[in-house]
Scaffold this active site. Structure first.
Site, PDB file in Angstrom:
ATOM      1  N   SER A 147      24.184 -43.968 -77.021  1.00 36.46           N
ATOM      2  CA  SER A 147      24.124 -45.386 -76.807  1.00 36.46           C
ATOM      3  C   SER A 147      25.577 -45.899 -76.485  1.00 36.46           C
ATOM      4  O   SER A 147      26.652 -45.217 -76.800  1.00 36.46           O
ATOM      5  CB  SER A 147      23.794 -45.977 -78.393  1.00 36.46           C
ATOM      6  OG  SER A 147      23.794 -47.314 -78.048  1.00 36.46           O
ATOM      7  N   TYR A 160      24.638 -48.676 -87.361  1.00 34.10           N
ATOM      8  CA  TYR A 160      24.008 -47.875 -86.202  1.00 34.10           C
ATOM      9  C   TYR A 160      25.006 -47.439 -85.302  1.00 34.10           C
ATOM     10  O   TYR A 160      24.948 -46.190 -85.098  1.00 34.10           O
ATOM     11  CB  TYR A 160      23.303 -48.911 -85.790  1.00 34.10           C
ATOM     12  CG  TYR A 160      22.427 -48.258 -84.383  1.00 34.10           C
ATOM     13  CD1 TYR A 160      21.536 -47.281 -84.425  1.00 34.10           C
ATOM     14  CD2 TYR A 160      22.961 -48.854 -82.985  1.00 34.10           C
ATOM     15  CE1 TYR A 160      21.154 -46.634 -83.136  1.00 34.10           C
ATOM     16  CE2 TYR A 160      22.204 -48.274 -81.882  1.00 34.10           C
ATOM     17  CZ  TYR A 160      21.432 -47.065 -81.944  1.00 34.10           C
ATOM     18  OH  TYR A 160      20.847 -46.759 -80.742  1.00 34.10           O
TER      19      TYR A 160
END
Ligand SMILES: NC(=O)c1ccc[n+]([C@@H]2O[C@H](COP(=O)([O-])OP(=O)(O)OC[C@H]3O[C@@H](n4cnc5c(N)ncnc54)[C@H](OP(=O)(O)O)[C@@H]3O)[C@@H](O)[C@H]2O)c1
Length: 252
Positions: A147, A160
């Site tokens: 990500s 996260y």
């Protein structure tokens, strides 16, 4: 280059993994499609029944320690040894260090870090075994969906994001460990993708739609899948090992 190869794709019941399954099947790659939701996996299989690549659903939870070995064995029983492994399964968690729900930290770390580490270890061990047996002249691919928040600290999403920082570190370390066997360990770092991710994570959907209005159009799972397919279809000596893709209008 890719026709007839065998792939295991995790997270294949939704979003990016589902789109990778579809793109691969359209390129003639056979796909063992892994996820937890049997019904959605069955729907993926019937949607892609016309091939040219075949799709075999396999339901299970990646937090169970030997699950990746089961996936690789099931693919081999059906078509022969896999030479592509795509780790797309993962989940999000909204909130900051102070603002996120601590009761959900463990599940996040188990799925995004420990289960990924097990997937990497099992897939790399299998591919290294194959390469030692056949001389390793052709490419074998492990592709991980990281990500943008695993490369750049996000003040809004650090819990996260830190699981993705850890994932990125594992990918580069494993790349160095196995690259001499022509095993390409690749990191794909998407920005905002519209998928089942936001709802599964429990994002505030009004906030998300405001982000989509400001930064959109957002990426589609198919945009990410086309990059994955491009990576695995390069000649053996060419490795695009780290690719970040964002919606053009995403500022961070
Ligand atoms: N969407 C984004 O904006 C975005 C951006 C950057 C990176 N990513 C990353 O991209 C990857 C895919 O996300 P997505 O957008 O495709 O999300 P998604 O649509 O929610 O798909 C997530 C997939 O992971 C599977 N999964 C979750 N926990 C699992 C477990 N314990 N065992 C087995 N499978 C499990 C889900 O399976 P079931 O539903 O069957 O349980 C589902 O197939 C994730 O690693 C995510 O962190 C997403």
């Amino acid at each position: 280059m890719t026709n007839g190869r065998v792939a295991v794709v995790t997270g294949a019941s939704s979003g990016i993994g589902r789109a990778v399954t579809s793109t691969f099947a359209q390129q003639g790659i056979h796909v063992l499609a892994a996820g937890r939701d049997r019904d959605r996996l069955a729907a993926v299989q019937s949607e892609l029944a016309d091939g040219p690549g075949a799709v075999l659903p396999f339901a299970g939870d990646l937090t169970h320690p030997a699950h990746t070995e089961e996936l690789l064995a099931a693919a081999e029983r059906e078509w022969g040894p896999a030479s592509i492994f795509v780790a797309s399964a993962g989940r999000g968690l909204p909130g900051t260090v102070l603002g996120s729900d601590p009761d959900r930290w463990q599940e996040l770390i188990e799925v995004n870090y420990l289960a990924l580490l097990r997937q990497l270890r099992a897939a790399a061990a299998e591919f290294k075994r194959q390469a030692e047996a056949d001389g390793g002249q052709r490419a074998r691919d492990i592709v991980v969906i990281g990500s943008t928040v695993g490369r750049q600290v996000s003040a809004a999403n650090p819990v996260y994001g830190s699981t993705k920082f850890a994932a990125h570190a594992l990918v580069e370390a494993l790349r160095q460990e196995v690259c001499t066997h022509n095993i390409r360990v690749t990191l794909i770092e998407p920005g905002f993708v519209r998928s089942g991710f936001q709802e599964a994570a429990g994002y505030d959907m009004a906030w998300f739609e405001a982000v989509a209005d400001a930064s959109g159009p957002l990426l589609t799972p198919e945009n990410v899948a086309s990059v994955v397919e491009f990576v695995v279809s390069r000649p053996t000596h060419v490795h695009l090992d780290d690719i970040r893709l964002r919606p053009t209008r995403q500022t961070v």
